[in-house]
Scaffold this active site. Structure first.
Site, PDB file in Angstrom:
ATOM      1  N   ARG A 137      32.920 -15.321  38.851  1.00 55.27           N
ATOM      2  CA  ARG A 137      33.229 -14.034  38.223  1.00 55.27           C
ATOM      3  C   ARG A 137      32.990 -14.102  36.712  1.00 55.27           C
ATOM      4  O   ARG A 137      32.972 -15.179  36.115  1.00 55.27           O
ATOM      5  CB  ARG A 137      34.672 -13.626  38.480  1.00 55.27           C
ATOM      6  CG  ARG A 137      35.729 -14.576  37.886  1.00 55.27           C
ATOM      7  CD  ARG A 137      36.370 -14.068  36.615  1.00 55.27           C
ATOM      8  NE  ARG A 137      37.253 -15.064  36.030  1.00 55.27           N
ATOM      9  CZ  ARG A 137      36.881 -15.919  35.108  1.00 55.27           C
ATOM     10  NH1 ARG A 137      35.646 -15.941  34.672  1.00 55.27           N
ATOM     11  NH2 ARG A 137      37.742 -16.794  34.604  1.00 55.27           N
ATOM     12  N   HIS A 172      43.669 -13.551  29.478  1.00 55.67           N
ATOM     13  CA  HIS A 172      45.027 -14.121  29.473  1.00 55.67           C
ATOM     14  C   HIS A 172      46.096 -13.031  29.589  1.00 55.67           C
ATOM     15  O   HIS A 172      47.191 -13.178  29.058  1.00 55.67           O
ATOM     16  CB  HIS A 172      45.265 -14.986  28.222  1.00 55.67           C
ATOM     17  CG  HIS A 172      44.492 -16.268  28.251  1.00 55.67           C
ATOM     18  ND1 HIS A 172      45.046 -17.466  28.591  1.00 55.67           N
ATOM     19  CD2 HIS A 172      43.183 -16.527  27.990  1.00 55.67           C
ATOM     20  CE1 HIS A 172      44.119 -18.425  28.524  1.00 55.67           C
ATOM     21  NE2 HIS A 172      42.976 -17.878  28.163  1.00 55.67           N
ATOM     22  N   ASP A 218      46.561 -11.641  32.843  1.00 56.15           N
ATOM     23  CA  ASP A 218      46.999 -11.606  34.259  1.00 56.15           C
ATOM     24  C   ASP A 218      48.370 -12.257  34.454  1.00 56.15           C
ATOM     25  O   ASP A 218      49.267 -11.660  35.052  1.00 56.15           O
ATOM     26  CB  ASP A 218      45.936 -12.182  35.210  1.00 56.15           C
ATOM     27  CG  ASP A 218      45.456 -13.592  34.914  1.00 56.15           C
ATOM     28  OD1 ASP A 218      45.893 -14.184  33.900  1.00 56.15           O
ATOM     29  OD2 ASP A 218      44.645 -14.120  35.713  1.00 56.15           O
ATOM     30  N   GLY A 238      33.735 -21.418  32.533  1.00 58.64           N
ATOM     31  CA  GLY A 238      34.522 -20.181  32.455  1.00 58.64           C
ATOM     32  C   GLY A 238      34.060 -19.108  33.418  1.00 58.64           C
ATOM     33  O   GLY A 238      34.398 -17.932  33.255  1.00 58.64           O
ATOM     34  N   ASP A 291      41.005 -14.803  39.177  1.00 55.28           N
ATOM     35  CA  ASP A 291      39.764 -15.415  39.658  1.00 55.28           C
ATOM     36  C   ASP A 291      39.636 -15.341  41.181  1.00 55.28           C
ATOM     37  O   ASP A 291      38.582 -14.986  41.716  1.00 55.28           O
ATOM     38  CB  ASP A 291      39.692 -16.878  39.201  1.00 55.28           C
ATOM     39  CG  ASP A 291      39.913 -17.007  37.699  1.00 55.28           C
ATOM     40  OD1 ASP A 291      39.791 -15.990  36.993  1.00 55.28           O
ATOM     41  OD2 ASP A 291      40.210 -18.121  37.245  1.00 55.28           O
ATOM     42  N   LYS A 337      38.960 -27.631  33.431  1.00 58.81           N
ATOM     43  CA  LYS A 337      40.373 -27.263  33.511  1.00 58.81           C
ATOM     44  C   LYS A 337      41.262 -28.456  33.847  1.00 58.81           C
ATOM     45  O   LYS A 337      42.430 -28.314  34.124  1.00 58.81           O
ATOM     46  CB  LYS A 337      40.550 -26.175  34.565  1.00 58.81           C
ATOM     47  CG  LYS A 337      40.081 -24.831  34.113  1.00 58.81           C
ATOM     48  CD  LYS A 337      41.274 -23.982  33.689  1.00 58.81           C
ATOM     49  CE  LYS A 337      40.996 -22.510  33.820  1.00 58.81           C
ATOM     50  NZ  LYS A 337      40.665 -22.133  35.168  1.00 58.81           N
TER      51      LYS A 337
HETATM   52  C1  GLA Z   1      41.578 -18.618  33.834  1.00 58.54           C
HETATM   53  C2  GLA Z   1      42.703 -18.311  34.817  1.00 58.54           C
HETATM   54  C3  GLA Z   1      42.866 -16.817  34.989  1.00 58.54           C
HETATM   55  C4  GLA Z   1      43.022 -16.115  33.637  1.00 58.54           C
HETATM   56  C5  GLA Z   1      41.897 -16.543  32.690  1.00 58.54           C
HETATM   57  C6  GLA Z   1      42.077 -15.994  31.301  1.00 58.54           C
HETATM   58  O1  GLA Z   1      40.348 -18.244  34.371  1.00 58.54           O
HETATM   59  O2  GLA Z   1      42.439 -18.920  36.061  1.00 58.54           O
HETATM   60  O3  GLA Z   1      43.943 -16.549  35.833  1.00 58.54           O
HETATM   61  O4  GLA Z   1      44.276 -16.379  33.104  1.00 58.54           O
HETATM   62  O5  GLA Z   1      41.808 -17.958  32.603  1.00 58.54           O
HETATM   63  O6  GLA Z   1      41.982 -14.619  31.290  1.00 58.54           O
END
Ligand code: GLA
Length: 465
Positions: free
Chosen positions: A35, A42, A44, A133, A180, A224
């Site tokens: 996606r 940040h 959600d 990302g 995501d 991550k």
């Molecule tokens: C990551 C997390 C999501 C969201 C984004 C930032 O992708 O998995 O849930 O918090 O960072 O928007």
């Protein structure tokens, strides 16, 4: 078989690899897209909406069920080795950072649905650049869960499944929200999707043909599982602490208990106060701009032990976090302003106002950079070059700390835009400033990705061969 958006040559390659390893024909294929988030970063896990779309890059799993409750996975890339595990024993993680953990996370998310499961053999192939990302990891989590569901002929609503997988991905270590997994499962061709949380719901918004989404990879990896994970997790933690301090303040101010789990619970509308008063109160209460742990203790009235109990994310890396201090006021400013920008961006799309949409993306980037501090010099450069090259809007996308930018470009201008970025960033800036990155070995199609909004993850049976 109808190709369902899967490149036939790629599919044939993955099937070939499957046969080579497992010595039988596969019977099904699962496709789960990555996606790109257009706006709402940040937000959600703070209970506010996001506006992502699924992309044409994905994870493919070609598989065949087994009688045994055992999963055997392999990858078309040899650096991701074969992995095996059982479904009738507690699923423990492989070592930290192992790719197989994402498969396990997906499977753990649905295992309680029934008592016994058939396992499967699978060959996995990804076209989403990892640690960039674009949610390659969530796509793998989603695809793995769908693989098990498909093999056992179990149906699950994509919203229920998204909810389960958002939780189970925490098995891998990051305290992410639900964006995501939800978009990978619920993407819609030609649409961005506004996702609202608590309760989870999706609201598709059409993206007109005259607008294109161009993704540029900064080539700065943000895995991550390493430094980016600590930096990521400190953001939800800081928001949780701010929520607690603000809720206490509002309780005193209104002389009634104001309970809040996340910042959205303290939205000005919910508190029946004006946005202006809300902004002023947040600023006043969350002073000094950078708080020490001692100041947080004083403000919250918590002992150190209570603080660690209340905020488990703090326990994992309290020393590292405390060195920098906690810029709570700035974090909160980002979240509340970003939440408003998402609503305005959805309206701008509905109104066909692409200029305003682009402006909101630019404002979002500034807020991510200055208040949420998730950008990098390379991402900032890429954003600046993109705007000079004619992007209506350009911003970092996803968790941050590297990864990709997302750019809103008029479709007619995409070839010229791509060319400008290729020369100015990859052939010039990166070569001069990041000699550690092999920019000569890059392929323009892999680092500048123009994509239409794709549909969500699905499984298909393969015809008998
Ligand atoms: C990551 C997390 C999501 C969201 C984004 C930032 O992708 O998995 O849930 O918090 O960072 O928007």
């Amino acid at each position: 078989m109808e190709n369902k958006g899967i490149d036939p040559n790629r599919l044939a390659h993955v099937i070939g690899k499957f046969k080579q390893i497992f010595d039988v024909d596969p019977v099904a294929v699962i496709r789960a897209p990555g996606r790109v988030n257009l706006i709402g970063e940040h937000t959600d896990y703070n209970g506010y909406p996001v506006l992502p779309m699924a992309i044409e890059r994905d994870i493919l799993i070609v598989l065949k069920p087994r009688q045994k409750p055992q999963v055997r996975i392999d990858n078309t890339l040899s650096n991701f080795g074969a992995r095996t595990f059982f479904l009738d024993q507690p699923i423990q993680p492989f070592h930290k950072g192992d790719w197989g953990n994402y498969v396990k996370a997906g499977i753990r998310g649905i295992l309680d649905l029934q008592k016994t499961w058939q396992g499967f053999d699978a060959m996995i192939d990804g076209s989403i650049p990892p640690a960039s990302g674009l949610s390659s990891s969530s796509a793998l989590v989603v695809a793995s869960a769908l693989a098990l569901l498909q093999c056992n002929r179990v149906d699950l609503d994509p919203i229920d499944l998204a909810q389960r997988l958002a939780e189970s991905e925490k098995f891998v270590g990051t305290a992410g929200g639900g964006m995501d997994q939800t978009i990978s499962l619920n993407g819609l061709a030609n649409h961005a999707v506004k996702i609202t949380f608590y309760p989870l719901a999706i609201h598709p918004v059409e993206l007109p043909d005259f607008l294109s989404i161009v993704i540029c990879n900064s080539m700065i990896k943000a895995p991550k599982t390493e430094h980016a994970m600590i930096e990521y997790n400190r953001r939800p933690l800081e928001c949780q602490i701010a929520t607690r301090i603000l809720a206490d303040h509002f309780s005193k101010l209104f002389d009634r208990p104001v309970s809040a789990t996340r910042l959205a619970d303290l939205d000005p509308q919910k508190l029946h106060i004006s946005p202006k008063a809300h902004t002023r109160i947040c600023k006043e209460v969350l002073q000094p701009e950078i708080m020490s742990l001692d100041q947080i203790r004083t403000k919250s009235g918590f002992s150190m032990e209570k603080l660690l109990d209340e905020f488990p994310l703090l326990r994992s890396c309290v020393d590292i976090l405390n060195q920098k201090g906690f810029p709570l006021a700035a974090r909160v400013r980002h979240v509340y302003s970003e939440a408003l920008r998402v609503e305005s961006a959805v309206q701008a799309l509905l109104d066909n106002d692409s200029r305003f949409f682009g402006q909101l993306m630019n404002e979002s980037h500034a807020s991510c950079r200055d208040d949420y501090e998730i950008s990098t010099p390379e991402i900032d450069t890429l954003v600046r070059i993109a705007r000079d090259a004619g992007a209506l809007g350009a911003r970092l996308t996803g968790a941050g700390f590297g990864g990709c930018t997302v750019n809103l470009v008029e479709t007619d201008l995409v070839p010229a835009f791509t060319d400008r970025i290729w020369h100015a960033y990859y052939l010039d800036y990166l070569v001069k400033n990041r000699p550690d990155i092999d920019s000569k070995g890059l392929n323009i199609k892999d680092v500048i990705i123009t994509t239409k909004p794709a549909s969500g993850a699905r499984g298909f049976t393969l015809p008998d061969s």
